[in-house]
Design an enzyme around this catalytic site. Structure first.
Site, PDB file in Angstrom:
ATOM      1  N   GLU A  64     -39.904  67.493 169.953  1.00 51.02           N
ATOM      2  CA  GLU A  64     -39.460  66.588 168.892  1.00 51.02           C
ATOM      3  C   GLU A  64     -38.234  67.202 168.224  1.00 51.02           C
ATOM      4  O   GLU A  64     -37.962  68.392 168.399  1.00 51.02           O
ATOM      5  CB  GLU A  64     -40.601  66.391 167.883  1.00 51.02           C
ATOM      6  CG  GLU A  64     -41.809  65.749 168.542  1.00 51.02           C
ATOM      7  CD  GLU A  64     -42.906  65.371 167.553  1.00 51.02           C
ATOM      8  OE1 GLU A  64     -42.787  65.700 166.355  1.00 51.02           O
ATOM      9  OE2 GLU A  64     -43.878  64.735 168.012  1.00 51.02           O
ATOM     10  N   PRO A  65     -37.521  66.419 167.414  1.00 50.78           N
ATOM     11  CA  PRO A  65     -36.327  66.977 166.774  1.00 50.78           C
ATOM     12  C   PRO A  65     -36.658  68.249 165.992  1.00 50.78           C
ATOM     13  O   PRO A  65     -35.848  69.183 165.946  1.00 50.78           O
ATOM     14  CB  PRO A  65     -35.872  65.861 165.831  1.00 50.78           C
ATOM     15  CG  PRO A  65     -36.390  64.604 166.446  1.00 50.78           C
ATOM     16  CD  PRO A  65     -37.670  64.978 167.131  1.00 50.78           C
TER      17      PRO A  65
ATOM     18  N   ILE B  76     -35.365  63.924 175.760  1.00 52.45           N
ATOM     19  CA  ILE B  76     -36.244  63.414 176.812  1.00 52.45           C
ATOM     20  C   ILE B  76     -35.445  63.040 178.057  1.00 52.45           C
ATOM     21  O   ILE B  76     -34.655  62.087 178.047  1.00 52.45           O
ATOM     22  CB  ILE B  76     -37.072  62.215 176.306  1.00 52.45           C
ATOM     23  CG1 ILE B  76     -37.894  62.614 175.076  1.00 52.45           C
ATOM     24  CG2 ILE B  76     -37.972  61.696 177.429  1.00 52.45           C
ATOM     25  CD1 ILE B  76     -38.761  63.864 175.236  1.00 52.45           C
TER      26      ILE B  76
ATOM     27  N   ARG C 191     -42.707  75.034 185.238  1.00 48.01           N
ATOM     28  CA  ARG C 191     -41.945  76.294 185.189  1.00 48.01           C
ATOM     29  C   ARG C 191     -41.617  76.794 186.589  1.00 48.01           C
ATOM     30  O   ARG C 191     -40.516  77.262 186.858  1.00 48.01           O
ATOM     31  CB  ARG C 191     -42.747  77.357 184.420  1.00 48.01           C
ATOM     32  CG  ARG C 191     -42.646  77.140 182.949  1.00 48.01           C
ATOM     33  CD  ARG C 191     -43.574  77.986 182.116  1.00 48.01           C
ATOM     34  NE  ARG C 191     -43.484  77.466 180.747  1.00 48.01           N
ATOM     35  CZ  ARG C 191     -44.414  77.604 179.812  1.00 48.01           C
ATOM     36  NH1 ARG C 191     -45.528  78.275 180.077  1.00 48.01           N
ATOM     37  NH2 ARG C 191     -44.245  77.079 178.622  1.00 48.01           N
TER      38      ARG C 191
ATOM     39  N   GLN D  12     -14.285  95.735 200.195  1.00 49.37           N
ATOM     40  CA  GLN D  12     -15.621  96.291 199.994  1.00 49.37           C
ATOM     41  C   GLN D  12     -16.187  95.986 198.599  1.00 49.37           C
ATOM     42  O   GLN D  12     -17.382  95.760 198.449  1.00 49.37           O
ATOM     43  CB  GLN D  12     -15.612  97.806 200.231  1.00 49.37           C
ATOM     44  CG  GLN D  12     -17.013  98.325 200.429  1.00 49.37           C
ATOM     45  CD  GLN D  12     -17.041  99.801 200.757  1.00 49.37           C
ATOM     46  OE1 GLN D  12     -16.353 100.612 200.147  1.00 49.37           O
ATOM     47  NE2 GLN D  12     -17.823 100.151 201.754  1.00 49.37           N
TER      48      GLN D  12
ATOM     49  N   GLN E 164     -16.878  83.121 190.071  1.00 46.19           N
ATOM     50  CA  GLN E 164     -15.873  84.177 189.961  1.00 46.19           C
ATOM     51  C   GLN E 164     -15.252  84.473 191.329  1.00 46.19           C
ATOM     52  O   GLN E 164     -14.041  84.630 191.448  1.00 46.19           O
ATOM     53  CB  GLN E 164     -16.535  85.442 189.388  1.00 46.19           C
ATOM     54  CG  GLN E 164     -15.565  86.561 189.060  1.00 46.19           C
ATOM     55  CD  GLN E 164     -14.644  86.216 187.895  1.00 46.19           C
ATOM     56  OE1 GLN E 164     -14.980  85.364 187.082  1.00 46.19           O
ATOM     57  NE2 GLN E 164     -13.485  86.845 187.847  1.00 46.19           N
TER      58      GLN E 164
ATOM     59  N   GLU F 206     -38.699  73.760 179.592  1.00 47.36           N
ATOM     60  CA  GLU F 206     -40.037  74.104 180.120  1.00 47.36           C
ATOM     61  C   GLU F 206     -40.516  75.393 179.454  1.00 47.36           C
ATOM     62  O   GLU F 206     -41.185  76.224 180.070  1.00 47.36           O
ATOM     63  CB  GLU F 206     -40.046  74.280 181.648  1.00 47.36           C
ATOM     64  CG  GLU F 206     -39.344  73.220 182.490  1.00 47.36           C
ATOM     65  CD  GLU F 206     -39.949  71.842 182.390  1.00 47.36           C
ATOM     66  OE1 GLU F 206     -40.130  71.368 181.248  1.00 47.36           O
ATOM     67  OE2 GLU F 206     -40.242  71.234 183.419  1.00 47.36           O
TER      68      GLU F 206
ATOM     69  N   GLU G 123     -37.261  82.902 175.819  1.00 39.03           N
ATOM     70  CA  GLU G 123     -37.822  83.715 174.733  1.00 39.03           C
ATOM     71  C   GLU G 123     -39.340  83.507 174.687  1.00 39.03           C
ATOM     72  O   GLU G 123     -40.103  84.468 174.549  1.00 39.03           O
ATOM     73  CB  GLU G 123     -37.191  83.324 173.388  1.00 39.03           C
ATOM     74  CG  GLU G 123     -35.761  83.810 173.201  1.00 39.03           C
ATOM     75  CD  GLU G 123     -34.766  83.143 174.164  1.00 39.03           C
ATOM     76  OE1 GLU G 123     -34.959  81.942 174.504  1.00 39.03           O
ATOM     77  OE2 GLU G 123     -33.804  83.806 174.590  1.00 39.03           O
TER      78      GLU G 123
ATOM     79  N   ARG H 190     -47.508  89.058 174.625  1.00 40.51           N
ATOM     80  CA  ARG H 190     -48.857  88.818 174.089  1.00 40.51           C
ATOM     81  C   ARG H 190     -49.916  89.348 175.027  1.00 40.51           C
ATOM     82  O   ARG H 190     -50.885  89.989 174.628  1.00 40.51           O
ATOM     83  CB  ARG H 190     -49.086  87.307 173.945  1.00 40.51           C
ATOM     84  CG  ARG H 190     -48.827  86.821 172.552  1.00 40.51           C
ATOM     85  CD  ARG H 190     -49.218  85.348 172.496  1.00 40.51           C
ATOM     86  NE  ARG H 190     -48.669  84.735 171.298  1.00 40.51           N
ATOM     87  CZ  ARG H 190     -48.389  83.447 171.194  1.00 40.51           C
ATOM     88  NH1 ARG H 190     -48.576  82.641 172.224  1.00 40.51           N
ATOM     89  NH2 ARG H 190     -47.920  82.961 170.072  1.00 40.51           N
TER      90      ARG H 190
END
Lengths: 380, 252
Positions: free
Chosen positions: A126-127, A156, A241, A277, A335, A362, A366, A374
């Site tokens: 949600e916002p 969404i 995930r 190389q 690159q 998903e 963090e 945990r």
């Protein structure tokens, strides 16, 4: 211990890759410009069994394992991560309905879902609540006929595009146990949408807010039982995930393949650049990083398939590792392409933009670290 | 009626072929292999005949190394009913020649009694374009090669053939051999449920010896070389210079 794919798994990967090359890749840039995927594309996807990857076979799905599904997403995202990830979201929703929905709901909805005449979107964020998903505020009040929904869902994928929305709503108290899951079909009274979001990547798929203003949802559209919605949403995300990580992996692999081919053609200082190389070593590092990511991802998927206790823990670690590896690899591929990598025609800059969001959605990376910490340290 | 479709496991058409250091052939070690594209078209045509109710059973056959069973599974996933694998080599570099393949196929045709054999017009690895024709000769059946359209009507097949300068339509009595050209159809992708079902379909494993066929080579590969590398172009300043360069090269 056997790390090789089975004959069927190789066939699944090859088919998905060939389908992507023929039916997605030629349109990837055009769909990105249009900001949408033609609706008539999806039934072709459904016909091949991609609409219900891990929906059970009796319900018309393909009955694949999680590991099989990661192969599908790795292969499809080689053509376009934006299209592949959109399919992942649909499948996440399909799985939730198949696993937790009533027989009536399944019978009514799943045939269309598997054929992809019904495209599904997942509405949790949600916002005002993203990572803290259980703080969601969209309210569903029980009426005689069903539920009246009020609230807004944000970011969404498929908003104002999909045919039905799997929505997490508050039916009870403020705890995660006060959350339920309902299916809201397009055309429901009180369902409206915000404008399409202008985004960095994933531009081929439309993204919008989904708004409920006294939106009426029949009681039969409740998924599973009241109060278990948050649990369903999180179970859905575990698979999501893996898929999103697989999308990073496939897109990065395709970028690396393209880069190796480019380096064999592009000349500088009198020789092709694959003869320097410094660049060879950098390319080798990219390959090593992707192979490590692939092994980790497949192990996590295997854990889910085996029903291991630590499956969620591994999904979180793999999601974080693989999406970051994927982004680093596509960035380096850009690159190595020099100025050409920055041009849209080469398709590399699109991959850089598409993959960036995989570190955010998903569950942000963090949150993935939070899950790991945990479990590791018993953080309270 | 039964339809028999021979399929060959070949180097994938996307792979850039590399010649072995000793020039004895193309290096196939750790190279992606898949079904010969023309054979895929043949399988598709046979499945369509089954879907149309014209054919009752589609049998696919492959002659070669044991790994060709993957190719057969691909055909089963597309929709073929059962498969026969004839192991005739244990090294992927040992290509079974068309005559030996045709002899084995003849033996299988004698056993299975199909009314129609649909084969790819040629394999993209060695481009022999011979097994179908040789099989027709061994069986004494009619042949319709390079088919771009196939219709069955009772005991006859009407086949449009892609020949130099246009299309030729012929009628051939059944049983017959039809070889598929590129434009006969566009093969389907095997769906995920069908890929999973394919492993449950019957796959019989035989050897060349079971059919009493000697597969030892009759041809000798003298040399295999890569196509010449395209040399760099030059920029010309004017039309006159272009013309004189072309004259110098003897092309105008």
């Amino acid at each position: 211990m056997d790390f090789s794919l089975s004959e069927e798994q190789v066939a699944i990967f090859d088919m998905a890759k060939a389908f992507g090359e023929a039916e997605i890749a030629p349109h990837a840039l055009e769909w990105e410009k249009a900001g949408t995927i033609p609706k008539d594309f999806w039934p072709k996807v459904g016909e091949l069994g991609f609409g219900g990857l891990y929906v059970s076979e009796d319900a018309g799905g393909s009955g694949l394992s999680r590991l099989d599904a990661t192969l599908v997403f790795e292969a499809l995202s080689m053509s376009c991560a934006s299209v592949a990830s959109f399919l992942s979201i649909h499948n996440m929703c399909a799985r939730m309905i198949d696993s937790f929905g009533s027989d009536d709901l399944k019978g009514r909805v799943l045939p269309g879902v598997c054929s992809m005449d019904t495209v599904l979107s997942y509405c949790l964020t949600e916002p005002g609540s993203g990572s803290d998903a259980a703080a969601l505020k969209t309210k569903a009040v029980r009426t005689n006929e069903g539920y009246t929904l009020n609230g807004t869902k944000a970011f969404i994928s498929g908003g104002n595009y999909s045919d039905a929305y799997v929505v997490m709503v508050r039916t009870g108290d403020d705890s995660p146990k006060g959350i339920s899951t309902v299916l809201v079909e397009t055309g429901s009274a009180g369902l409206s949408f915000g404008g399409y979001e202008d985004k960095m990547g994933w531009r081929a798929q439309p993204t919008a807010q989904v708004q409920f203003d006294d939106c009426q949802v029949p009681a039969a559209n409740l998924v599973g039982v009241e109060g278990d919605g948050f649990k369903y949403a999180m179970i859905g995300l575990d698979g999501g995930r893996l898929n999103i990580a697989a999308c990073s992996l496939g897109a990065a692999q395709a970028a690396l393949d393209q880069t190796v081919a480019y380096m064999a053609e592009r000349k500088a200082f009198g020789k092709t650049i694959d003869q320097f190389q410094a660049l060879q070593f950098r390319t080798a590092d990219l390959e090593i990083e992707l192979q490590a990511a692939r092994t980790f991802l497949r192990q996590a998927a295997w854990k889910v398939d085996q029903g291991h206790k630590d499956a969620s823990y591994f999904c979180a670690m793999a999601k974080k590792f693989v999406t970051e590896a994927g982004s680093r690899v596509v960035d380096q591929c850009l690159q190595l392409h020099g100025g050409y990598g920055y041009l849209a025609d080469y398709g590399i800059e699109k991959r850089v933009r598409d993959l960036r969001v995989h570190q955010i959605l998903e569950g942000t990376n963090e949150i993935m670290r939070l899950i790991v910490a945990r479990s590791l340290m018993g953080v309270r | 009626m039964k339809v028999l479709v021979p399929v060959k496991r070949v180097i994938d058409y996307n792979v850039k072929a590399k010649v072995k250091a000793d020039g004895s052939g193309v290096d196939l070690a750790n190279v992606k292999m898949s079904m010969n594209p023309f054979d895929e078209i043949a399988v598709e045509e046979a499945i369509r005949l089954k879907e149309a109710g014209t054919a009752e059973e589609v049998i696919v056959v492959s002659v070669g190394v044991k790994q060709a069973q993957e190719t057969l599974r691909t055909a089963l996933a597309m929709g073929a009913d059962r498969a026969i694998l004839v192991v005739a080599a244990d090294d992927v570099h040992n290509d079974i020649e068309p005559l030996a393949v045709a002899k084995i196929l003849k033996a299988i045709v004698d056993e299975e009694q199909p009314k129609l054999v649909i084969a790819g017009k040629q394999a993209i690895d060695n481009d022999m374009n011979a097994a179908g024709q040789m099989l027709a000769a061994l069986l004494g059946w009619g042949q319709a090669t390079f088919a771009s359209e196939l219709t069955l009507d009772g005991d006859a097949a009407t086949v449009t053939r892609e020949v130099d300068g246009g299309l030729q339509t012929i009628t051939v009595g059944l049983p017959a051999i039809v070889t598929a050209d590129l434009r006969l159809n566009e093969p389907r992708y095997a769906s995920l449920p069908n890929i999973m079902k394919a492993k449950k379909k019957p796959l019989d494993e035989k050897t060349a010896a079971d059919y009493g066929v000697d597969v030892s080579p009759r041809l000798e590969v003298v040399k295999t070389t890569e196509p010449p590398v395209r040399s760099a172009g030059i920029m010309v300043e004017s039309v006159d210079e272009l013309v004189s360069k072309l004259k110098e090269k003897g092309v105008v």
